[in-house]
Design a protein around this motif. Structure first.
Motif, PDB file in Angstrom:
ATOM      1  N   LYS A  93      -1.670  -3.463  -4.477  1.00  0.00           N
ATOM      2  CA  LYS A  93      -0.785  -2.828  -5.762  1.00  0.00           C
ATOM      3  C   LYS A  93      -0.474  -1.722  -5.727  1.00  0.00           C
ATOM      4  N   ASN A  94       0.125  -0.984  -4.797  1.00  0.00           N
ATOM      5  CA  ASN A  94       0.640   0.299  -4.734  1.00  0.00           C
ATOM      6  C   ASN A  94      -0.306   1.226  -4.959  1.00  0.00           C
ATOM      7  N   ARG A  95      -1.664   1.012  -4.593  1.00  0.00           N
ATOM      8  CA  ARG A  95      -2.599   2.195  -4.694  1.00  0.00           C
ATOM      9  C   ARG A  95      -2.539   2.759  -3.025  1.00  0.00           C
ATOM     10  N   GLU A 150       5.731   4.229   2.365  1.00  0.00           N
ATOM     11  CA  GLU A 150       6.155   3.671   0.966  1.00  0.00           C
ATOM     12  C   GLU A 150       5.702   2.160   1.248  1.00  0.00           C
ATOM     13  N   ASN A 151       5.383   1.463   0.422  1.00  0.00           N
ATOM     14  CA  ASN A 151       5.186   0.097   0.286  1.00  0.00           C
ATOM     15  C   ASN A 151       4.776  -0.387   1.760  1.00  0.00           C
ATOM     16  N   GLY A 152       3.812  -0.113   2.210  1.00  0.00           N
ATOM     17  CA  GLY A 152       3.306  -0.121   3.507  1.00  0.00           C
ATOM     18  C   GLY A 152       2.386  -1.420   3.705  1.00  0.00           C
ATOM     19  N   ALA A 153       2.085  -1.783   4.957  1.00  0.00           N
ATOM     20  CA  ALA A 153       1.168  -2.901   5.147  1.00  0.00           C
ATOM     21  C   ALA A 153       0.562  -2.559   6.692  1.00  0.00           C
ATOM     22  N   PHE A 154      -0.550  -3.382   6.883  1.00  0.00           N
ATOM     23  CA  PHE A 154      -1.128  -3.297   8.009  1.00  0.00           C
ATOM     24  C   PHE A 154      -1.993  -4.557   8.365  1.00  0.00           C
ATOM     25  N   ALA A 155      -2.145  -5.062   9.609  1.00  0.00           N
ATOM     26  CA  ALA A 155      -2.916  -6.310  10.010  1.00  0.00           C
ATOM     27  C   ALA A 155      -3.867  -5.927  10.777  1.00  0.00           C
ATOM     28  N   VAL A 156      -5.043  -6.555  10.439  1.00  0.00           N
ATOM     29  CA  VAL A 156      -6.337  -6.060  11.161  1.00  0.00           C
ATOM     30  C   VAL A 156      -7.046  -7.560  11.745  1.00  0.00           C
ATOM     31  N   ASN A 157      -7.415  -7.189  13.028  1.00  0.00           N
ATOM     32  CA  ASN A 157      -8.041  -8.390  13.918  1.00  0.00           C
ATOM     33  C   ASN A 157      -9.263  -7.880  14.424  1.00  0.00           C
ATOM     34  N   ASN A 181      -8.118   4.050  -6.350  1.00  0.00           N
ATOM     35  CA  ASN A 181      -7.748   3.613  -7.606  1.00  0.00           C
ATOM     36  C   ASN A 181      -6.370   4.001  -7.821  1.00  0.00           C
ATOM     37  N   GLU A 182      -5.848   4.979  -7.705  1.00  0.00           N
ATOM     38  CA  GLU A 182      -4.393   5.550  -7.957  1.00  0.00           C
ATOM     39  C   GLU A 182      -3.475   5.527  -6.775  1.00  0.00           C
ATOM     40  N   ALA A 224       0.783  -1.101   0.042  1.00  0.00           N
ATOM     41  CA  ALA A 224       0.199  -0.001   0.012  1.00  0.00           C
ATOM     42  C   ALA A 224       0.738   1.289  -0.025  1.00  0.00           C
ATOM     43  N   ASN A 225       0.348   2.105  -0.753  1.00  0.00           N
ATOM     44  CA  ASN A 225       1.135   3.604  -0.546  1.00  0.00           C
ATOM     45  C   ASN A 225       0.286   4.091   0.429  1.00  0.00           C
TER      46      ASN A 225
END
Ligand SMILES: [Zn+2]
Length: 419
Positions: free
Chosen positions: A69-71, A34-41, A387-388, A9-10
């Protein structure tokens, strides 16, 4: 096991690191990864970091992986001022306005707020709830995960309560999170046009106690305006509500400045809304408080009025929020992306300021910043995938829906075909 892992994710977290509404330069910081991520519970963010790091920690124990996908990913929008519960639309009145008819001419032709009142009084709770539930879907499609909604088209005991009961029903029966506000003092009912005091007595002695006892609203609001409710009457009504535990906010300085915003110095107010005609006295009053200035550029757009002075408000160090004011008369839109666009293009806010105003500050305006408005560990996993790859596309590629998908408490509640 975790429920969800979002990767690539951006990410723009718009973190609530300050634990207070953002002002001035703070509005510009979006906390990107940049190129981030997160976890959900269990519907909450439990971890936030880089894709590499979170894949290592969670990929073997997550029920679902979403590749962004980098959105761009943002917190879900919070819309802190709507009249989204209404029945029937007022397009004929819109046409009359375009033809140059005055408000009084429209009112005399059976239009204006009294038209909406008639429709509410002729509907039952189920019909109203069904109508609002349909609108909730549209809010989700355009990225709003929480919104405030007001009564105020009932204008008598039975119908004001009916509106709040309909909001409660939608909250119980759908994924929606709607913050209910009681605004019996939205207009003067026709039957009390020569006896406003008697109607104020009903608000204070009958409606407020019942609403508080049955927990039908969190906020109390008043339309403080010349010819509607004076600053003195507004103070009386808000104070009565606060004695029953309701939190105060007002419509002020929309058509004329009559000293309403200045009440923020005397009463703890969560927000003063509209502010098209705010004066230096009003700006100074807000500056000395924590009250949010909730700006509604869709209303100025639809009524072809001058916009609220967002730049002055920010320069004074007042915390701004933005909202749709979604209603069938003066601003018929559920789209926060459109409101962000107007804030940037017509009120001179930067895209970053507008985003802070549409998320974390909007959450403060409805006293929900502990749970929503930013992507922070422990908060509700309300987020949107655009979308972007950049939020700049919201005002830049205007007039289309920039939201790819919307998640409420970690569950996908809307998905656009545009992908
Ligand atoms: Zn309003």
């Amino acid at each position: 096991m975790t429920d969800l892992l979002v990767i690539n994710a951006n990410l723009f977290r718009i973190s609530d690191n300050l634990k207070k509404p953002r002002t001035k330069e703070q509005l510009k910081e979006l906390f990107p990864i940049e190129n981030g991520a997160f976890a959900v519970n269990d519907g909450k963010f439990i971890d936030i970091g880089s894709t590499k790091e979170l894949l290592k920690k969670y990929s073997h124990k997550t029920k679902e992986v979403v590749d962004a996908k980098n959105r761009a990913i943002l917190p879900g929008f919070v819309d802190p001022h709507t009249h989204a519960l209404f029945k029937g639309t007022r397009e004929n009145e819109f046409k009359m306005r375009l033809e140059g008819k005055s408000y009084m001419e429209i009112l005399n032709a059976g239009g204006g707020i009294l038209n909406s009142v008639k429709n509410i009084r002729n509907s039952n709770i189920d019909e109203l709830a069904e109508n609002l539930a349909k609108r909730v879907k549209l809010f989700f499609v355009y990225g709003t995960t929480t919104f405030e909604a007001k009564s105020g088209y009932g204008l008598d005991f039975e119908n004001e309560i009916k509106m709040l009961e309909a909001i409660k029903k939608v909250n119980l029966e759908t994924d929606a999170e709607i913050i209910p506000t009681f605004i019996g003092a939205h207009a003067i009912p026709y039957e009390y046009r020569n006896n406003k005091k008697a109607y104020i007595d009903i608000i204070i002695n009958e409606m407020i106690p019942y609403i508080a006892e049955h927990k039908l609203a969190e906020f109390i609001d008043v339309f403080c305006e010349k010819g509607v409710y004076s600053a003195e009457e507004t103070k009386m009504i808000l104070t009565a509500g606060m004695e029953y535990g309701l939190k105060a906010k007002i419509h002020s300085d929309e058509i004329e400045a009559i000293g309403c915003t200045e009440l923020a110095k005397e009463i703890k107010m969560f927000s003063c809304d509209h502010l098209l005609k705010i004066t230096n006295r009003g700006l100074n009053a807000l500056k000395s408080t924590d009250t949010i200035a909730t700006l509604l550029p869709g209303t100025a757009f639809s009524l072809k009025e001058k916009y609220a002075p967002a730049r002055a408000i920010i320069d004074y160090g007042i915390a701004p929020a933005i909202a749709t004011d979604c209603n069938p008369g003066s601003s018929y839109s559920e789209s926060m992306p459109e409101i962000i666009t107007l804030s940037v293009m017509q009120m001179g806010m930067t895209p970053e300021e507008a985003l802070s105003a549409a998320t974390i500050n909007a959450a403060y305006a409805i006293d929900k910043a502990e749970h929503i408005g930013s992507i922070d560990i422990g908060k509700q996993a309300d987020f949107i995938i655009l979308n972007e790859n950049s939020y700049l596309f919201i005002p830049y590629h205007y007039g289309i829906n920039p939201v790819n998908s919307t998640y409420k408490k970690g569950v996908k509640v809307a998905f656009s075909a545009n992908n």
